[in-house]
Structure formats: structure tokens, C-alpha cells
Design an enzyme around this catalytic site. Structure first.
Site, PDB file in Angstrom:
ATOM      1  N   ASP A  12       7.630  39.763  -6.154  1.00 50.40           N
ATOM      2  CA  ASP A  12       6.372  39.051  -6.693  1.00 50.40           C
ATOM      3  C   ASP A  12       6.673  37.659  -6.632  1.00 50.40           C
ATOM      4  OD1 ASP A  12       4.039  38.655  -7.795  1.00 50.40           O
ATOM      5  OD2 ASP A  12       4.285  39.837  -9.394  1.00 50.40           O
TER       6      ASP A  12
HETATM    7  C1  BGC Z   1       0.963  38.411  -9.331  1.00 44.28           C
HETATM    8  C2  BGC Z   1       0.832  39.224  -8.077  1.00 44.28           C
HETATM    9  C3  BGC Z   1       0.079  38.587  -7.129  1.00 44.28           C
HETATM   10  C4  BGC Z   1       0.622  37.343  -6.751  1.00 44.28           C
HETATM   11  C5  BGC Z   1       0.126  36.643  -5.598  1.00 44.28           C
HETATM   12  C6  BGC Z   1       1.594  37.263  -8.873  1.00 44.28           C
HETATM   13  O1  BGC Z   1       1.460  36.267  -9.955  1.00 44.28           O
HETATM   14  O2  BGC Z   1       1.956  39.043 -10.214  1.00 44.28           O
HETATM   15  O3  BGC Z   1      -0.030  40.490  -8.768  1.00 44.28           O
HETATM   16  O4  BGC Z   1      -0.237  39.553  -6.013  1.00 44.28           O
HETATM   17  O5  BGC Z   1       0.806  36.620  -7.802  1.00 44.28           O
HETATM   18  O6  BGC Z   1      -0.805  35.822  -6.063  1.00 44.28           O
END
Ligand code: BGC
Length: 761
Positions: free
Chosen positions: A295
Site C-alpha cells: 500500500d
Molecule cells: C489506500 C489504497 C489505495 C492507495 C492508492 C492508499 O492510501 O489505502 O487502498 O489503493 O492509497 O491510492
């Protein structure tokens, strides 16, 4: 292969293929497998280029304009040119995607195309209901269609990979991201995970209108302590294997190409660095062949967690544990090549990660044509296509849950009624879009006011009454929950006295749930509760329409307001869907995918709880599992949802009393539509395994069917229980089935109508 030879093949391939230097003859040979192609490409790569494939950057400048000078954007630009970037996220639109792809394909040594990721969570530009709302439809075909519409729009915009579905089980509505999942139940959650993956990926990943899916967040992110975002997760093995992991396994079994790990730790180990989850379970036991994305900076964040002392150690731990790609963390690209050169990380680990990433790129058809998702004409035709609006409207209607309907206040009469519409959210074109809408434009949702104005037979008066909060919120900005302004109440009360029915649209702004939006209070934000009570005193004929991204504690409303409609945030077509349901042009059939608590103190509250050693008050004393100040039952149970007609259940039967472990157990039940209009019902089957080596929940959903039943008609619904539904995971994570007594319950919610039993021998 030595370097000279590589250069020769490479040079030859340049002559044959113009747009992708990596497309040498071996790679383009149709008679060899993708794995062989991957191996031959890997053999050409330097360690830096390999690590580059494991590096993902966020979109960093207007790529169609000049590159910026100085700062990290310039560094990213340089990395892209050097082949040190394997993927980019949040670059969108054919023009932008083409520009970055051109750099990767034409300017890097090997010309390996980028995989372009984006958060296509509930639609791209034309938005579907938020995922929790869609889950309330229990309509797997509709959910699949919704994902395929999202894939069609996103792929037409240059994107070939979505960071969805989020398959995190959520039991705690304080956690703002419950809006993004399928609710609290692993069985329903698994079915929806499969539908979404199939909807995004289709039958052919290389087709231009399908995209790779990403099951996230692996794992247990939804179990953040006290519902506080990014918090510690400390759960037992039984919960991990029986509740958290099943939807991920279902996604893997149906062929999801990627997984994203998460920000949380699990029992002391940040999951980004968990070999147990990523190597032992995912890539070992489940034989997952795709790749794992971190993530956002979660590899880097292992330093803050106190699990890695610096970037070098974070890179070592995450790569070794099986995190294949670093999202915007800048850790792999800076540290991994050196770690390999120093002999700290084996090159085989890097090779494995790169192969996984390249394989998905091949499957997407990016080597054949890196610009296959970059067709301006298709982009124009596809995005916002009327058929997509039809599809999201259909999904929106199916997602609405009728929580309560006394005195037949609903459906509204189409003529001759004086109706007042109230609430800030009724006239809001932004909140209906929910919190994941990066590619959509603000103010493009159909408001409830607009939806109701389409019905001309009544007099409709709109009064705001009160705002939800002092400011509309944005994706990045915290919501102020400090409204005290009651100056609009007097007008609301005055108008309420003059009408037959008041429709009040109350709840949360679109950005009051979602990532980073945990709340400790689950009541209606701001002064909305006061407004509701003030209007109620003037006219009790109220239809309360909730717009929200999480279960709310609306106990007072349940006790006093005759009709309550859960309308979540239903996307672009919100107002039309709500109006069609309120006016009875669509008979609601949604059922709650998450329990609604009586108050926040009951949280986490869920239907598949354990019995405890003291489930009831045997001796009229206090020593049993309960609260002193509120009953144990929820306000609305999991699976609850009414219709404008009624259904009755009868004749629950099983084809025997005793079964062998291998047998199928066939269950049938009759469901009758006892009302005067046609309707749909989600017939739900639950079991209870009375005694287990690991204690079993008091109820577990193990089957459901959405059936359409005409007024007066009876349908027989059949379910089959088998090893897969009657077994469970032990604390080693092994799936087992045990003999013993089982109960079977069937009904229209988790508070079921009928019950019978059987024995497994
Ligand atoms: C989130 C993810 C997301 C990623 C990209 C993160 O803060 O937890 O679910 O896909 O950002 O935007």
C-alpha cells in the site's frame, strides 16, 4: 546469454518491432508460453532494471507538458527514462497515459511497458453506489456488471489495473473504510469478491475493455483497534482464517491477478513484512501466481512501526516477505539493488517478484501493444455512455434498503400530495458520489431533489433546514463536525406543518466516510438529529432517507419515524434511484450487509458472534454476557431489509436427518409473496455447528438466493450444504470438517423465520 548476444537480439528486435524494444523474437513468438517469454526477458535485465519493475510511482507532473525542474518529480522522470519504474498510479486519460507509456517504451533500454494502476473503486467517471451499498443488493450479477462498466470506462482512459476490490471484512462502523468493502460477513464477502474480480477482469485480460483487479488490503486492515484508521490489529488465528482470509482466497481462486497488502500490523508484524501471510499462505498454500503491491509507502512505514530501522532494512524485510512492488515508497528503488550486490537479499527473490509483474503485463497484452488502452476514439465513446448510466441506476436501485415502513407511508402517492423535502444532503450533487471518485467531476450526481422533481404530480417544497457540517469536505481535508447553526429550523418547522409528508435526507457528506475518516460517534452528524426531532414535533409523517457510508446509530429515529430508507451514497444516479423507490416505481429488495448498532458502545457488533459461556440470564442475576444499559440485540440485524410487499416462509425441509461427511445436504423452503405487488426477496440460509474443536458462531450465512416472486405466488428455493460450507479452519489454518449436530435456519434476515437440524456422522 552474454551481453553482446543480448545487444544483438535487442538490435534485431528493434528492426522488426518499432514500438517496444523488449519485443524481441522470442518474446513475440506465439508458440511459447508467457512464462518462457518472461524468462527470456528477465535474462536481458540488469539488477537495476529488475528492481525498477518493482517500483511504482504516483503520477508526478503534467506529462503532456514540460518536465518540472528540481525536486522529486524530476527524479521520478529520470527514473522513468532509465527503466527504473515498472508502474505508475493515478495517471489517467489517454493523452497522459500515452505520454508516460511512450517514455517507458521508447526511451528506456528494454522498452518494457508500464502497468497503469488507478483506484477504480465504484466506477470511473460514471459512478456506481459505494461498494458497501452495492453489497446490500446481494445481487452478484448486478455487482459484476457494475465492475465491468467501471473496467470499460477506466480501460478506455488508458488504465489497465484497478486497486479493487477491497475485500476487507469490517465489523466496526467507526472505521470509515467500511464503505469500501462488502460488509461483515465472509461468505457474502467472498461471493462479492468473486463477482467484482470477474467483472473487472472478464474472461480475457488482454481484451481492451478489461483490467487487472487487486484484492486488498492483505490482510486484516478492517480490524483496526477501536475502528481507528491505520491502527494496530491484534486478532486471533481463528478470526484470521475464518473471517478475514476467505474473501482473499475466493479472489485468488477466481484468478485475481494482484493483491495489495496494507498499512496495519497483525499481531506485532506489519503485514507488508509478513512472510507468513505473503509467502506461506498466499504464494505457498494458495499458489498465487500474480504479484503483491504494497500500500502507499507501507514498506517505508515499517520504520515508523518500529519493525525496520531504516529504508535498507525495510526493503530487505518486505522483499523477502513477498511484497513484490513498492507503491510510492522510494524504498526498493533506492535500496534493493545494493542489497542484492551485498549478498543480503538473494537475486532469486527479485527474479521471482519481477517474473510475477512481467507475467501480468504479458497477460494484459501490453507487450503486443503497449498502447492498447490508449484509443482516443474509444475514450470519447465509452466514458459517460448512456448505457453506463442505465447500469449504475439499476445498481443504485438494487442497493437501497427499506429499514422500516409503518402505516404504509411509502410508497408515496404520485398525485395530490403536498411533500416537503428537507436536509442539506437532499440538494447535494457531490456527496452522492461517495469518497472514491477521483476520475469523476464534483457536482455530477443527480441529487434527491432533482430526482423527486421529475415526479410532477405532487407539490414539492424544498427546505434545507440545517447543514451537515460547516464546510463541504474534500478528499484530502478533514471534516469539521462542529455545526451548531439551527437558524434554518423555524422555516423547516413552518413548512412541515403545511404538508402531508416530509421526506428528510440526512446522514453524512460523501467525504465523511472513507480512508482517514474514522469516527467515535455514529449518530447523525451536526444538528441533523435536532432538526429531525423539531420537524417530527410539527409533522410526524416523516420518511427518513439516509445518505451515509457506514452503519449509523439511529435509535431515536427507529423508535419514532414511520419510514426509514437506507440510501447510502448511490453514485451518479442517486437522486433518480431514490425517487423511483420512494414513489414505488421500484420495489426495494436490499438487505443490510452490516449490522446497525443501537449505540456506538455496542460496536463491534455482528451477527456471527460466539455464544460465550454465559449467553443467557439463567438465575435472574447479572452474571451473564450483556450490558447493563442496552440490550444485546442490534438496531437492525445483518440481512435485514423490507419490501413494499411481504414474504412468508414455510415448509423448511432437509433430505434426511443423518449424513456422512462427504454427503450433500439438500435444504428446501417455500417462500410466498403474501402481498399485492410483485417483489424480490433475498432468501438466506444460516447454519450453526453446535460443537466444534474451535467454537463456532451462533449463526453463519452459508447460502442465499435473490428471487423474484409475483404477488400471491409461492416459490420453492433449494440450497445445498456440503463439505465446503459445513467445515471451518482450525488454528493451523487447515480446513476441516467435524461430525456433530447442526442447525439450519432460513429466513429473510439473520433473525430467521424457520429452523431445523441434522447430524453429520
Ligand atoms: C489506500 C489504497 C489505495 C492507495 C492508492 C492508499 O492510501 O489505502 O487502498 O489503493 O492509497 O491510492
Amino acid at each position: 546469454m552474454n551481453t553482446t548476444k543480448n545487444t544483438i537480439i535487442f538490435a534485431l528486435s528493434l528492426i522488426v518491432f518499432t514500438n517496444c524494444k523488449a519485443q524481441n523474437t522470442t518474446i513475440m513468438n506465439k508458440n511459447i508460453t508467457i512464462d518462457q517469454k518472461v524468462d527470456s526477458l528477465l535474462a536481458l535485465m540488469t539488477i537495476e532494471e529488475k528492481v525498477g519493475q518493482m517500483n511504482q510511482y504516483n503520477g508526478f507532473w503534467d506529462v503532456t507538458g514540460p518536465a518540472p525542474e528540481g525536486g522529486s518529480a524530476e527524479q521520478k522522470y529520470e527514473h522513468l527514462r532509465k527503466g527504473l519504474v515498472g508502474s505508475m498510479l493515478s495517471v489517467r486519460g489517454v493523452k497522459e497515459v500515452r505520454a508516460v507509456q511512450k517514455i517507458a517504451v521508447e526511451e528506456t533500454r528494454l522498452g518494457i511497458p508500464l502497468i497503469i494502476g488507478f483506484d477504480v473503486i465504484h466506477g470511473y467517471k460514471t459512478l456506481s453506489p459505494i461498494p458497501l451499498a452495492e453489497a446490500a443488493s446481494w445481487d452478484l450479477e448486478a455487482i459484476k456488471t457494475s465492475a465491468s462498466v467501471a473496467a470499460a470506462e477506466a480501460s478506455a482512459s488508458g488504465i489497465n489495473w484497478t486497486f479493487a476490490p477491497m475485500v476487507d471484512i469490517g465489523r466496526d462502523p467507526r472505521w470509515g473504510r467500511v464503505m469500501e468493502g462488502a460488509g461483515e460477513d465472509p461468505f457474502l464477502g467472498s461471493k462479492i469478491a468473486v463477482a467484482r474480480v470477474q467483472g473487472f477482469q472478464g474472461d480475457d485480460l488482454a481484451a481492451p475493455n478489461t483490467i487487472a483487479a487487486c484484492a486488498k488490503h492483505f490482510a486484516a486492515y478492517g480490524f483496526a483497534e477501536a475502528g481507528k484508521e491505520y491502527n494496530t490489529v491484534d486478532i486471533g488465528t481463528s478470526t484470521l482464517h475464518n473471517i478475514v482470509l476467505p474473501p482473499f482466497k475466493a479472489a485468488v481462486d477466481t484468478g485475481v491477478r494482484t493483491l495489495m497488502n496494507s498499512f496495519n500490523e497483525l499481531n506485532g508484524v506489519p503485514v507488508t513484512g509478513s512472510s507468513y501471510l505473503q509467502r506461506d499462505i498466499l504464494k505457498g498454500k494458495w499458489n498465487f501466481k500474480g504479484f503483491v503491491l504494497s500500500d502507499w509507502a507501507s514498506i517505508f512505514e515499517m520504520i515508523s512501526w518500529g519493525h525496520a530501522k531504516d529504508k535498507r532494512e525495510a526493503a530487505k524485510i518486505a522483499a523477502t516477505a513477498g511484497s513484490d512492488m513498492d507503491m510510492e515508497g522510494n524504498v526498493y528503488v533506492q535500496e534493493l539493488a545494493q542489497l542484492v550486490k551485498d549478498g543480503v537479499v538473494e537475486e532469486a527473490i527479485i527474479d521471482d517478484a519481477v517474473k510475477r509483474i512481467l507475467r501480468v503485463k504479458f497477460e494484459l497484452g501490453l507487450f503486443e501493444d503497449p498502447f492498447r488502452y490508449c484509443d482516443e476514439e474509444r475514450e470519447k465513446e465509452t466514458i459517460g455512455n448512456p448505457a453506463h448510466h442505465e447500469a449504475v441506476l439499476d445498481m443504485a436501485k438494487k442497493s437501497i434498503v427499506l429499514l422500516k415502513n409503518e402505516n404504509q407511508l411509502l410508497p408515496l402517492k404520485k398525485e395530490g400530495q403536498k411533500i416537503a423535502l428537507m436536509g442539506d444532503l437532499a440538494d447535494d450533487k457531490s456527496s452522492p458520489l461517495g469518497s472514491w471518485r477521483i476520475a469523476s467531476d464534483d457536482e455530477t450526481g443527480v441529487s434527491v431533489l432533482e430526482g423527486m422533481q421529475a415526479y410532477k404530480g405532487n407539490t414539492l417544497t424544498y427546505v434545507r433546514g440545517a447543514e451537515v457540517a460547516t464546510e463541504q469536505t474534500t478528499f484530502l481535508k478533514e471534516v469539521p463536525l462542529n455545526t451548531t447553526d439551527t437558524s434554518g429550523f423555524a422555516e423547516a418547522v413552518r413548512v412541515a406543518k403545511t404538508v402531508d409528508v416530509v421526506v428528510m435526507v440526512l446522514g453524512e457528506y460523501g467525504f465523511q466516510s472513507g480512508e482517514g475518516r474514522s469516527r467515535t460517534d455514529l449518530q447523525l452528524p451536526g444538528v441533523q438529529q435536532e432538526l429531525l426531532e423539531a420537524v417530527y414535533k410539527a409533522n410526524p409523517n416523516i420518511v427518513l432517507v439516509l445518505n451515509n457510508g457506514r452503519p449509523l446509530a439511529i435509535t431515536w429515529a427507529d423508535e419514532n419515524i414511520p419510514s426509514i430508507v437506507e440510501a447510502w451514497q448511490l453514485g451518479t444516479q442517486t437522486g433518480n434511484a431514490v425517487a423511483q423507490v420512494l414513489y414505488g416505481d421500484y420495489n426495494p429488495s436490499g438487505k443490510l450487509p452490516m449490522t446497525f448498532p443501537r449505540n456506538v458502545g455496542q460496536v463491534p457488533i455482528y451477527y456471527n458472534y460466539k455464544n460465550t459461556g454465559r449467553p443467557i440470564d439463567k438465575d435472574d442475576n447479572v452474571f451473564w454476557s450483556h450490558y447493563s444499559d442496552v440490550e444485546n440485540t442490534p438496531l437492525y440485524p445483518f440481512g435485514h431489509g423490507l419490501s413494499y410487499t411481504n414474504f412468508s416462509y414455510s415448509d423448511l425441509e432437509i433430505n434426511g436427518n443423518t449424513f456422512a461427511l462427504e454427503d450433500d445436504v439438500n435444504v428446501s423452503v417455500n417462500v410466498t409473496n403474501t402481498g399485492t405487488i410483485d417483489g424480490k426477496e433475498v432468501v438466506q440460509l444460516y447454519i450453526r455447528d453446535l460443537v466444534g474443536s474451535i467454537t463456532r458462531p451462533v449463526k453463519e450465512l452459508k447460502g442465499f438466493e435473490l428471487v423474484e416472486i409475483k404477488a400471491g405466488e409461492t416459490k420453492t428455493i433449494n440450497f445445498t450444504l456440503n463439505k465446503e460450507t459445513l467445515g471451518f479452519y482450525n488454528n493451523n489454518g487447515d480446513f476441516i470438517i467435524e461430525p456433530g449436530d447442526f442447525k439450519v435456519f432460513v429466513g429473510g434476515s439473520s433473525i430467521t423465520a424457520l429452523e431445523t437440524d441434522f447430524v453429520l456422522e
